[in-house]
Design an enzyme around this catalytic site. Structure first.
Site, short mmCIF file in Angstrom:
data_model
loop_
_atom_site.label_atom_id
_atom_site.label_comp_id
_atom_site.label_asym_id
_atom_site.label_seq_id
_atom_site.Cartn_x
_atom_site.Cartn_y
_atom_site.Cartn_z
N ASP A 198 91.85 19.97 117.14
CA ASP A 198 90.76 19.01 116.99
C ASP A 198 90.24 18.69 118.39
O ASP A 198 90.90 18.99 119.40
CB ASP A 198 91.32 17.77 116.29
CG ASP A 198 90.36 16.61 116.27
OD1 ASP A 198 89.19 16.81 115.91
OD2 ASP A 198 90.78 15.49 116.63
N ASP B 72 87.82 15.42 119.34
CA ASP B 72 87.75 13.98 119.64
C ASP B 72 89.06 13.30 119.27
O ASP B 72 89.51 13.35 118.12
CB ASP B 72 86.59 13.35 118.88
CG ASP B 72 85.24 13.85 119.38
OD1 ASP B 72 84.77 13.32 120.40
OD2 ASP B 72 84.68 14.77 118.77
N ASP C 62 94.50 14.18 115.31
CA ASP C 62 94.84 12.76 115.36
C ASP C 62 94.29 11.95 114.19
O ASP C 62 94.61 10.77 114.06
CB ASP C 62 94.27 12.14 116.64
CG ASP C 62 92.74 12.02 116.59
OD1 ASP C 62 92.08 13.04 116.31
OD2 ASP C 62 92.22 10.90 116.80
#
Length: 272
Positions: free
Chosen positions: A28, A30, A209
């Site tokens: 990922d 961001d 996240d």
């Protein structure tokens, strides 16, 4: 939460580093490679991270970023041309060196309708609440991080979500953001499955996240259960706002983007 030791990280990554040419590294952006910031356009991937990804691309069978951003925007942010970018949660795939992404036709067909919905809500009341609208092609996002009254802003965005669903769009909630999407099944897990099959790898790691990254975790588990992968490593990036399941389901848990940088360094140092 104490940071994992270098030995712990190296051992967790051993299924990949033992045969890097047959392994995939999926990440990922961001909150994983780039720290979360108030405005998405201000996000920044550190130079050392970009260099590490470029180095890994020359040693591993597949390196890709899987993002909710558009694929071209993801590449702009990461600044590495030799890796793949799955954008719009897997609806777009920008291959290494390609000038434009391949977009899932069913998803692309909704672009104008999604944009019209977003533009119609760019009204005075939303601007007063400091809710920002992000045009992501087939997806429009409503951000309220940093709004003077975040509770009031979220309440207004909840109303937009209801309007979107009534209009036939799909909605997804992230970290202080609502995404309005085409009602076409697509997620990061689908992107990971396609990348695994295209690259012909036998081991894979995914680091993320947020809630959308759990779909990628699911995909890795399913690929392993079906025998399409021999080994998987799920890296959970812990944060105050992230879902507990990211930590609970991970084989390796790191703290923030600094922890992911440690993982990238270990992948480079340990690869045989």
């Amino acid at each position: 939460m104490p940071a994992p030791t270098a030995d712990t990280v190296a051992e967790a990554l051993r299924p990949l580093t033992e045969a890097p040419e047959r392994s995939g590294v999926f990440l990922d952006i961001d909150g994983t490679l780039a720290p979360i910031v108030e405005r998405a356009e201000d996000a920044h991937v550190p130079e050392e991270v970009s260099r590490a990804l470029g180095s890994l691309a020359r040693r591993y069978g597949c390196v890709a970023c899987v993002s909710g951003r558009s694929a071209p925007d993801a590449r702009r942010l990461v600044r590495v041309g030799g890796i793949a970018y799955a954008g719009a949660h897997g609806a777009e795939l920008l291959e290494p060196g390609a000038s434009s992404p391949r977009v899932l036709p069913a998803f692309a067909s909704w672009t104008d309708r999604v944009r019209e919905f977003g533009h119609a809500r760019d009204a005075r009341d939303l601007r007063q609440l400091r809710v920002r609208i992000e045009d992501k092609g087939p997806i429009v996002a409503f951000h309220w991080r940093g709004a003077p009254d975040e509770d009031a802003a979220r309440t207004r965005v909840e109303g937009i979500a209801a309007e979107a669903e009534d209009a036939g769009f799909a909605t997804h909630w992230g970290r202080k953001v609502l995404e309005v999407r085409p009602p076409v099944p697509v997620d990061k897990g689908q992107a990971v499955e396609e990348l695994v099959r295209r690259c012909g790898i036998r081991a894979a790691m995914y680091a993320g996240d947020d809630a959308t990254d759990l779909d990628a975790f699911d995909a890795l588990d399913s690929l392993r259960d079906r025998g399409e992968l021999d080994a998987v490593v799920k890296v959970g990036v812990a944060s105050e706002e992230g879902p507990q399941a990211i930590v609970g389901r991970a084989e390796l848990v790191v703290e923030g983007t600094a922890g992911v940088t440690q993982v990238l360094a270990a992948l480079g140092e340990s690869a045989s």
